[in-house]
Design a protein around this motif. Structure first.
Motif, PDB file in Angstrom:
ATOM      1  N   ASN A 197      14.668  -7.276  24.369  1.00 45.01           N
ATOM      2  CA  ASN A 197      13.474  -8.011  23.961  1.00 45.01           C
ATOM      3  C   ASN A 197      12.313  -7.076  23.689  1.00 45.01           C
ATOM      4  OD1 ASN A 197      14.862 -10.391  24.209  1.00 45.01           O
ATOM      5  ND2 ASN A 197      14.201 -10.748  26.329  1.00 45.01           N
ATOM      6  N   SER A 198      12.203  -5.988  24.505  1.00 46.88           N
ATOM      7  CA  SER A 198      11.092  -5.066  24.289  1.00 46.88           C
ATOM      8  C   SER A 198      11.241  -4.347  22.951  1.00 46.88           C
ATOM      9  CB  SER A 198      11.025  -4.054  25.442  1.00 46.88           C
ATOM     10  OG  SER A 198      12.243  -3.319  25.513  1.00 46.88           O
TER      11      SER A 198
ATOM     12  N   GLY B 254      10.429  -6.697  20.212  1.00 46.15           N
ATOM     13  CA  GLY B 254       8.997  -6.978  20.174  1.00 46.15           C
ATOM     14  C   GLY B 254       8.210  -5.862  19.514  1.00 46.15           C
TER      15      GLY B 254
ATOM     16  N   THR C 283       8.690  -6.038  15.748  1.00 43.39           N
ATOM     17  CA  THR C 283       7.932  -7.157  15.184  1.00 43.39           C
ATOM     18  C   THR C 283       6.452  -6.822  15.109  1.00 43.39           C
ATOM     19  OG1 THR C 283       9.561  -8.687  16.104  1.00 43.39           O
ATOM     20  CG2 THR C 283       7.438  -9.605  15.451  1.00 43.39           C
TER      21      THR C 283
END
Length: 214
Positions: free
Chosen positions: A160-161, A164, A167
């Motif tokens: 997820n990091s 992120g 993004t």
């Protein structure tokens, strides 16, 4: 003569003769014609009165109700041998002379108040719990489950990091591009010149001029 036989809580009986002209009041109030001391009986519980078709029993809004042959009633005609209950006090109505009290069976409680106790048979074998098996060491499944969960959690955080960050960089680049496009369009509208050409001209003017001697 008609009468009502009351079976009291202390095991005694009371025969109340009904008068055709009077109303027999039944309750816990001391001035009642039939004074009952049972706590299940209201102060003004019910009345019994003679009418054209016979004797009627009427409930006076008591707390525990009046039942005729097990059915809760507000007012009903009593027939010979009917069983009446005022709260927990049982009674039997007789249109004529009552039978000898030793031969009269007490009225059973209504079906709603009967309780049946379920007991095991006396010879039923006793089932004992089996002792735990001690031949093999216990397997700590909970420890393995915690480790697997922690790995999934840590991997989930790393994925997820990374997603992120990508993004965030994409959105930042998109914002900067849109900013410069808007700035260029505004500069072109105000000066009628390209923003890129003006930047190049200003940069070249600020550079020192180098004289080349031949």
């Amino acid at each position: 003569m008609a009468c009502v036989v009351f079976y009291l809580d202390d095991g005694s009986t009371r025969v109340v003769t009904l008068n055709d002209a009077d109303t027999a009041t039944i309750g816990r109030h001391p001035q009642s014609v039939v004074h009952l001391t049972s706590p299940s009986v209201s102060a003004h519980h019910a009345t019994v009165k003679k009418r054209d078709k016979g004797f009627y029993v009427q409930d006076l809004g008591s707390s525990n109700g009046t039942r005729l042959n097990g059915a809760e009633i507000e007012e009903a005609l009593m027939n010979d041998g009917d069983r009446v209950s005022f709260g927990d006090v049982q009674a039997v109505f007789y249109a004529g002379e009552p039978p000898p009290l030793q031969d009269a069976a007490p009225a059973p409680p209504p079906p709603a108040q009967q309780k049946t106790a379920v007991l095991p048979p006396p010879d039923a074998p006793r089932v004992e719990e089996a002792p735990p098996v001690t031949g093999a060491p216990p397997v700590h499944h909970r420890r393995f489950r915690r480790r697997s969960v922690s790995r999934e959690t840590s991997s989930g955080y790393s994925d997820n990091s990374g997603g992120g960050c990508a993004t965030a960089m994409f959105l930042t680049g998109l914002f900067v591009t849109a900013f410069f496009i808007g700035l260029a369009l505004r500069h072109l509208k105000e000066t009628d010149r390209s923003l890129l050409s003006d930047i190049v001209i200003r940069v070249t003017k600020s550079l020192p001029k180098v004289k080349i001697e031949q």
